[in-house]
Design a protein around this motif. Structure first.
Motif, PDB file in Angstrom:
ATOM      1  N   THR A  15       0.823  -1.210   0.000  1.00 23.23           N
ATOM      2  CA  THR A  15       0.000   0.000   0.000  1.00 23.23           C
ATOM      3  C   THR A  15       0.851   1.251   0.000  1.00 23.23           C
ATOM      4  N   PHE A  34       2.971   1.529  -3.420  1.00 24.13           N
ATOM      5  CA  PHE A  34       2.157   1.927  -4.568  1.00 24.13           C
ATOM      6  C   PHE A  34       1.785   3.402  -4.476  1.00 24.13           C
ATOM      7  N   THR A  71      -5.237   5.478  -5.530  1.00 24.45           N
ATOM      8  CA  THR A  71      -4.559   5.211  -4.260  1.00 24.45           C
ATOM      9  C   THR A  71      -5.561   4.962  -3.142  1.00 24.45           C
ATOM     10  N   VAL A  88      -6.815   1.391  -3.639  1.00 20.95           N
ATOM     11  CA  VAL A  88      -5.841   0.397  -3.181  1.00 20.95           C
ATOM     12  C   VAL A  88      -5.846   0.298  -1.660  1.00 20.95           C
TER      13      VAL A  88
END
Length: 305
Positions: free
Chosen positions: A229, A232, A283, A286
């Motif tokens: 997390t 990314f 984001t 995710v």
């Protein structure tokens, strides 16, 4: 209340269940403080979302801190089409997904060797990798730029025939700068795993690969999810490396698409806010998908004495 025992002797007393006790007064202050801090952190995001839904003429006349009269998603459609965001989203995924996977793969290997194989010089290697994160990345901009210009690639890997102006340059730089941090986190996480599990595997004849792939790696799932997390998010939001090592505008990541929404003489900040919200959505998605593992990775060990 006492319950008679079978032997005739006195039985231990059992408390009758009464009404639940009210929460302590101190918790109200804690919740109030946390709510205020959360509101402070969310205020810019909420303001951007509100501005993205309002027409520019209304905010120009009444200000951004006024009650909206009209809300629509027109700015989102215009931001997505005018900035070429779809193509830039693809470019970002081409860079971010391989970079995150390779970074975690290499970091897991290195952390296992340092934490579980009693590697000679393992502590020094861990300190070296951790110290590399303290180096400002801007210091290496010029050396890397010159290096990538002189590294040739075949045509099927890069249409520029060199490492410069290719996705490989951005992928390699992100991997190089993120591996050290991931090794540091995973090595410390693996040290908390019980040694008896690996010792039993050795007794059963398990090799190094089996101990790593089938035993250690599944136990590291919360830490890997938390790192995935974070990595990314960091790589997705990166703009510096792509701006330096990519000259073709068609290869730039999604963060660069916001520049396409800025006019030469006039900038619609409501349109820019809509583009910023669209850029931030992946984001957030995710994080929501990996939220359970992410929180488990952060809070692991917090209840141990």
């Amino acid at each position: 209340m006492r319950v008679p025992s079978r032997a005739g002797g006195p039985a231990p007393s059992v408390r009758s269940s009464g009404p639940p006790r009210p929460p302590r007064r101190g918790r109200f202050g804690v919740h109030l403080f946390l709510s205020a801090v959360s509101l402070v952190f969310l205020a810019p995001l909420l303001l951007a979302v509100l501005a993205s839904l309002r027409p520019y003429e209304e905010t120009a006349e009444r200000g951004y801190f006024s009650f909206p009269e009209k809300l629509s998603f027109d700015h989102y459609r215009e931001a997505y089409t005018a900035s070429g965001m779809g193509e830039h989203f693809t470019n970002t995924l081409i860079v971010a997904v391989p970079a995150v996977l390779v970074t975690l793969f290499l970091a897991a290997f290195t952390a296992f060797a340092v934490a579980r194989l009693d590697l000679r010089g393992g502590v020094a290697l861990l300190v070296f990798l951790t110290a590399g994160n303290l180096l400002p990345p801007q210091v290496l901009v010029t050396p890397l730029y010159v290096l990538f210009l002189h590294v040739d690639l075949p045509w099927w890997m890069s249409d520029s025939m060199s490492l410069y102006d290719s996705y490989w340059a951005v992928i390699l730089v992100n991997i190089g700068f993120q591996v050290g941090f991931c090794v540091f986190v995973l090595a410390n996480f693996m040290r908390t795993l019980p040694k008896e599990v690996l010792e039993a595997a050795i007794v059963d004849g398990a090799g190094v690969w089996t101990r790593f792939w089938r035993i250690t790696l599944p136990l590291c799932r919360p830490a890997l999810a938390a790192l995935a997390t974070l990595e990314f998010t960091w790589i997705y939001n990166d703009f510096l490396w792509a701006l330096i090592f990519i000259s073709d505008p068609g290869k730039l990541p999604v963060t660069s698409s916001l520049n396409n929404l800025r006019g030469q003489f006039f900038t619609d900040h409501n349109l820019l806010a809509a583009g910023s919200v669209l850029v931030a959505l992946p984001t957030i998605l995710v994080f929501l998908l990996l939220q359970r593992h992410f929180v488990a990775g952060l809070t692991l060990g917090s209840g141990k004495g």
